[in-house]
Design a protein around this motif. Structure first.
Motif, short mmCIF file in Angstrom:
data_model
loop_
_atom_site.label_atom_id
_atom_site.label_comp_id
_atom_site.label_asym_id
_atom_site.label_seq_id
_atom_site.Cartn_x
_atom_site.Cartn_y
_atom_site.Cartn_z
N HIS A 90 -5.95 -7.59 -10.17
CA HIS A 90 -6.38 -8.10 -8.87
C HIS A 90 -6.37 -7.04 -7.77
N ASP A 91 -5.90 -5.83 -8.09
CA ASP A 91 -5.85 -4.78 -7.08
C ASP A 91 -7.26 -4.26 -6.77
N ASN A 92 -7.47 -3.90 -5.52
CA ASN A 92 -8.69 -3.19 -5.15
C ASN A 92 -8.62 -1.76 -5.68
N GLY A 93 -9.78 -1.12 -5.79
CA GLY A 93 -9.80 0.29 -6.12
C GLY A 93 -9.17 1.11 -5.00
N ASP A 94 -8.72 2.31 -5.32
CA ASP A 94 -8.01 3.11 -4.32
C ASP A 94 -8.88 3.40 -3.10
N TRP A 95 -10.18 3.61 -3.28
CA TRP A 95 -11.03 3.88 -2.12
C TRP A 95 -11.05 2.68 -1.17
N MET A 96 -11.07 1.47 -1.74
CA MET A 96 -11.07 0.28 -0.90
C MET A 96 -9.71 0.04 -0.27
N ARG A 97 -8.67 0.42 -0.98
CA ARG A 97 -7.32 0.28 -0.41
C ARG A 97 -7.21 1.16 0.84
N TRP A 98 -7.72 2.39 0.75
CA TRP A 98 -7.71 3.26 1.93
C TRP A 98 -8.61 2.70 3.03
N ASN A 99 -9.75 2.15 2.62
CA ASN A 99 -10.69 1.61 3.60
C ASN A 99 -10.06 0.45 4.38
N PHE A 115 0.80 -1.22 0.00
CA PHE A 115 0.00 0.00 0.00
C PHE A 115 0.83 1.27 0.00
N ALA A 116 1.88 1.31 0.80
CA ALA A 116 2.57 2.59 0.99
C ALA A 116 4.01 2.36 1.40
N ILE A 117 4.81 3.42 1.26
CA ILE A 117 6.13 3.46 1.86
C ILE A 117 6.27 4.78 2.62
N ARG A 118 7.18 4.76 3.56
CA ARG A 118 7.47 5.96 4.34
C ARG A 118 8.98 6.02 4.54
N LYS A 119 9.59 7.16 4.27
CA LYS A 119 11.03 7.30 4.44
C LYS A 119 11.34 7.60 5.90
N ALA A 120 12.52 7.17 6.33
CA ALA A 120 12.95 7.40 7.71
C ALA A 120 12.97 8.89 8.01
N ASN A 121 12.56 9.23 9.22
CA ASN A 121 12.55 10.62 9.68
C ASN A 121 11.60 11.51 8.87
N ASP A 122 10.60 10.88 8.26
CA ASP A 122 9.62 11.64 7.48
C ASP A 122 8.24 11.04 7.76
N ASP A 123 7.34 11.83 8.32
CA ASP A 123 6.02 11.32 8.66
C ASP A 123 5.10 11.20 7.45
N LYS A 124 5.53 11.74 6.32
CA LYS A 124 4.67 11.72 5.14
C LYS A 124 4.52 10.30 4.61
N LEU A 125 3.27 9.90 4.37
CA LEU A 125 2.97 8.58 3.83
C LEU A 125 2.87 8.68 2.31
N ILE A 126 3.66 7.92 1.62
CA ILE A 126 3.59 7.88 0.15
C ILE A 126 2.60 6.78 -0.20
N ALA A 127 1.38 7.19 -0.54
CA ALA A 127 0.30 6.21 -0.70
C ALA A 127 -0.83 6.78 -1.54
N PRO A 128 -1.59 5.90 -2.21
CA PRO A 128 -1.31 4.47 -2.38
C PRO A 128 -0.23 4.27 -3.45
N LEU A 129 0.61 3.28 -3.27
CA LEU A 129 1.63 2.99 -4.27
C LEU A 129 0.96 2.65 -5.59
N GLY A 130 1.54 3.16 -6.65
CA GLY A 130 0.95 2.99 -7.97
C GLY A 130 0.13 4.17 -8.40
#
Length: 756
Positions: free
Chosen positions: A541-550, A353-368
């Motif tokens: 096979h991926d869920n839609g982004d709304w479902m990924r967040w859900n 779903f996501a990655i986060r870099k060290a010392n950074d609270d920002k969530l990089i999401a959803p991947l893709g």
């Protein structure tokens, strides 16, 4: 006529032989048209004589067995610590059960499937025998009635589980036969531990509907197929409640000399899932599917099968997750069907779903769906969301201490070299200790893991990471990108399954044994470029982004990360502002966060979008209670129950609402209705004890009070769990919901994802 029973449960079957001969002779008379009245009278007379003789044989058998039977748990208690019962409440001679071979004479497809199934092999396998033999050696054979009420009913009801038994145990090799399941006449609520009532086995009823005991000639069955069906089929066989008789278990005081402890409850998990359509609180909805609808799917029969309808037959393989038994016995067909069942069911969704870099609270999401940059030398946290999408119970169900389901997470560089690997199989076959596994750790009073499935020693559970139906789990991994890395990284997450865990296989066979199958249930890979990463097309096979967040929000909620959950659900309604459940989920999170006032807005918005929405009404009732609006609270819950009369949660809360309003009779009715759904509900026991006493029903109050005392959690039990976690720091992190898997692991010698 009188027949004497012989030593070792071999009975002289003169009665049955005589009956077969007489029916055969009398059937010849049917060709004479001038004898129909005499023939009918004679048939009925022979039937009644057979029933009478069977009763006499049973009484003689029961008297003989009863003289030496160990009634350790009270006179007349045949199956305690199990719950199996029999009509007449006395022993039933094993020879009364027609064999599977007898049924297989006509039902060839059913017999072929059954022979390789888990039901057929429920008793004899070394996996089961290892544990139950320890129980017998430790506490005595009478305690094994707890296990064998489901695994070997004929032994229990035949009086074989006692010291110096005179019963011939030849039936052990067949486990649950056709006529053990098809002779059950009713159920004892949904208590589990074999909560059925067995009738005298019969494959035919007479013209008055009376069950004719034992075997009859094929000609009689073929002449009266309708009467055969009435003898061997009950409407409730097609219900999940039938399965609940054994696929629900507890560890009662007579077994452990401690207290009542829940063991497993696949039935309750199904009832709380979206597939039951009985629970308004599920995160998603689905069409009704019973246990049988998944595990007894209809398919074309290959062999002759009178039970087939329109060319298809309900599977008597009961395919599920057990690959160990067919692997051990060389049942290649059953193993292939089981692996196919596990791999093709679309049961799980794995989302990188996501990655986060060290010392950074920002969530990089959803991947893709989100562009980002990565540089060599950066430390990255990857967030994997595992959704239990289409399983009607938990992952892993039932005895989680024996089965292994886990996440394998791998990071490789552009050359295929591993940078990080969690969840690998070590050279000795053991699973990486730090793998994220969907298991539990039951412990005894010494803070030791209860190995060998010695369930009577369990006093606590150190942690339980089972993934419930319809919910999601968030697994975090942290790794460092090598400074010299170039090109791209590939991250892969897969969910693997092994039945059984390696340490238990070692307990059974020693360390020198074949590698048992490992099956990949689901997986997902993504490419992380060093440098710029642009938006990519989703996998089919991926869920839609709304479902990924859900699903992320659901996982955060279960990990008690309320602020993060609300942020995730807020993304859901941003993407789908018409989705009522998105607002309900925000309201639910606020309720669990005990911010009741903040919950109201989301719930009212949900009801604006979906008037009379049972899920929103239920949570709004809890808000009204906190606000002191008791009448509104009751009305909301009544609306929920009008739509979902079997909702255990709504029954429980409405009972509490009535109790607080001093409406004792109505409160009592709700708690009694709740016990009809779940006879183990602790709140029902407690409140009924109070209500019955208030109404002068002292005996019933005493009964409910005793049930509450034995079923409530022992306040001292968590200390045993803490002892275990202190002794095992390598896995203690699994008891922390929001833990991060940080330690890099050596490369795996045997990777998961294969079938062996």
């Amino acid at each position: 006529m009188r027949v004497k029973w012989a030593i070792g449960s071999r009975r002289i079957s003169a009665i049955r032989a005589a009956y077969v001969l007489l029916v055969g002779v009398l059937s010849l008379a049917s060709v004479f048209a001038f004898l129909p009245g005499i023939q009918a009278h004679s048939d009925q007379s022979q039937t009644q004589q057979k029933i009478t003789d069977e009763m006499a044989v049973r009484k003689e058998y029961a008297n003989r067995v009863g003289k030496s039977y160990n009634f350790a748990f009270g006179k007349g208690n045949i199956s305690t610590p199990g719950n199996a019962a029999v009509e007449g409440n006395t022993f039933l001679e094993p020879d009364a059960f027609p064999t599977a071979d007898y049924c297989g004479h006509c039902h060839k497809e059913a017999y072929h499937q059954w022979r390789q199934s888990l039901h057929s092999n429920s008793f004899r396998t070394p996996f089961y025998r290892t544990s139950v033999n320890i129980l017998i050696r430790t506490k005595g054979i009478e305690f094994s009635r707890h296990c064998d009420s489901c695994h070997n009913p004929i032994a229990v009801l035949g009086g074989g589980l006692t010291q110096s038994s005179i019963v011939d145990r030849k039936f052990d090799q067949d486990g649950l036969t056709c006529t053990t399941c098809h002779s059950v006449q009713k159920l004892q609520s949904t208590l589990g531990n074999g909560s059925y009532v067995m009738g005298v086995p019969a494959v035919l009823v007479d013209e008055k509907g009376e069950r004719i005991p034992g075997m009859v000639p094929d000609s009689e069955i073929l002449t009266h197929l309708d009467r055969h069906s009435k003898a061997v089929m009950q409407t409730f066989y097609r219900t999940p409640e039938f399965c609940s008789a054994c696929h629900k278990a507890n560890l009662p005081n007579p077994l452990n000399d401690y207290k009542w402890i829940r063991a497993f409850t696949a039935y309750d998990e199904w009832q709380n899932s979206k597939f039951s359509q009985r629970n308004p609180l599920t995160f998603y909805q689905a069409d009704f599917t019973s246990c049988q609808g998944c595990h007894m799917k209809r398919a074309s029969n290959v062999l002759p099968e009178p039970g087939a309808k329109n060319g298809t037959f309900a599977s008597h393989r009961w395919t599920a997750g057990n690959t160990a038994v067919p692997f051990y016995y060389g049942f290649d067909e059953q193993l292939a069907k089981t692996v196919e069942f596990l791999k093709t069911g679309n049961y799980l969704n794995v989302d990188l779903f996501a990655i986060r870099k060290a010392n950074d609270d920002k969530l990089i999401a959803p991947l893709g769906s989100t562009p980002f940059n990565l540089e060599p030398g950066e430390t990255v946290q990857a967030m994997v969301v595992i959704q239990n999408k289409n399983i009607g119970h938990s992952l892993i169900p039932e005895v989680r201490d024996l089965y292994e389901g886990w996440v394998e997470f791998v990071v490789t560089d552009s050359t295929g070299k591993e940078i990080y690997h969690s969840g690998f199989i070590k050279p000795d076959g053991m699973l990486d200790e730090r793998a994220h596994s969907f298991t539990n750790r039951p412990v005894d009073t010494d803070g030791q893991f209860v190995d060998n499935h010695k369930v009577w020693t369990i006093h606590s559970v150190a942690y339980d990471n089972g993934l419930q139906a319809g919910r999601s789990s968030l697994v975090r991994y942290e790794f460092r990108i090598p400074a010299e890395a170039t090109g791209a990284l590939t991250i892969t997450a897969r969910v693997n399954y092994r039945h059984l865990r390696q340490s238990y296989l070692n307990n059974v066979f020693g360390k020198d044994h074949a590698a048992y199958p490992i099956v990949e249930l689901a997986s997902r890979s993504r490419i992380l470029n060093l440098g710029e990463n642009s938006v990519t097309a989703p996998d089919p096979h991926d869920n839609g982004d709304w479902m990924r967040w859900n699903n992320l929000g659901i996982a955060y909620l279960d990990q008690l990360q309320y602020s993060d959950a609300i942020q995730a659900f807020s993304q859901v309604i941003r993407l789908r502002p018409d989705y009522a459940d998105g607002y309900t989920n925000i309201g639910l999170t606020n309720i669990e966060w005990e911010k009741y006032a903040s919950a109201r807005g989301g719930l009212e918005k949900a009801l604006e979008l979906s008037p009379n929405n049972a899920r929103a009404l239920y949570y709004l009732a809890l808000v009204e209670r906190r606000a002191g609006h008791s009448d509104a609270e009751v009305e909301d819950l009544k609306k929920v129950l009008a739509q979902y009369p079997q909702s255990r949660d709504a029954r429980r809360e409405l009972g509490i609402s009535y109790y607080q309003q001093r409406r004792s009779q109505e409160a009592m009715e709700q708690f009694e209705a709740l016990q009809a759904i779940d006879p183990d509900d602790l709140t029902a026991h407690y409140n009924l004890a109070l209500l019955y006493r208030r109404m002068g029903m002292k005996d019933k109050a005493k009964e409910q009070s005793a049930l509450f005392v034995t079923k409530k959690i022992d306040p001292g039990a968590p200390t045993y769990s803490l002892d275990f976690l202190r002794k095992h720091p390598e896995i203690s992190i699994e008891s922390v919901p929001w833990h991060i898997h940080k330690e890099a692991q050596p490369p795996a010698v045997i990777s998961g994802g294969g079938e062996n």
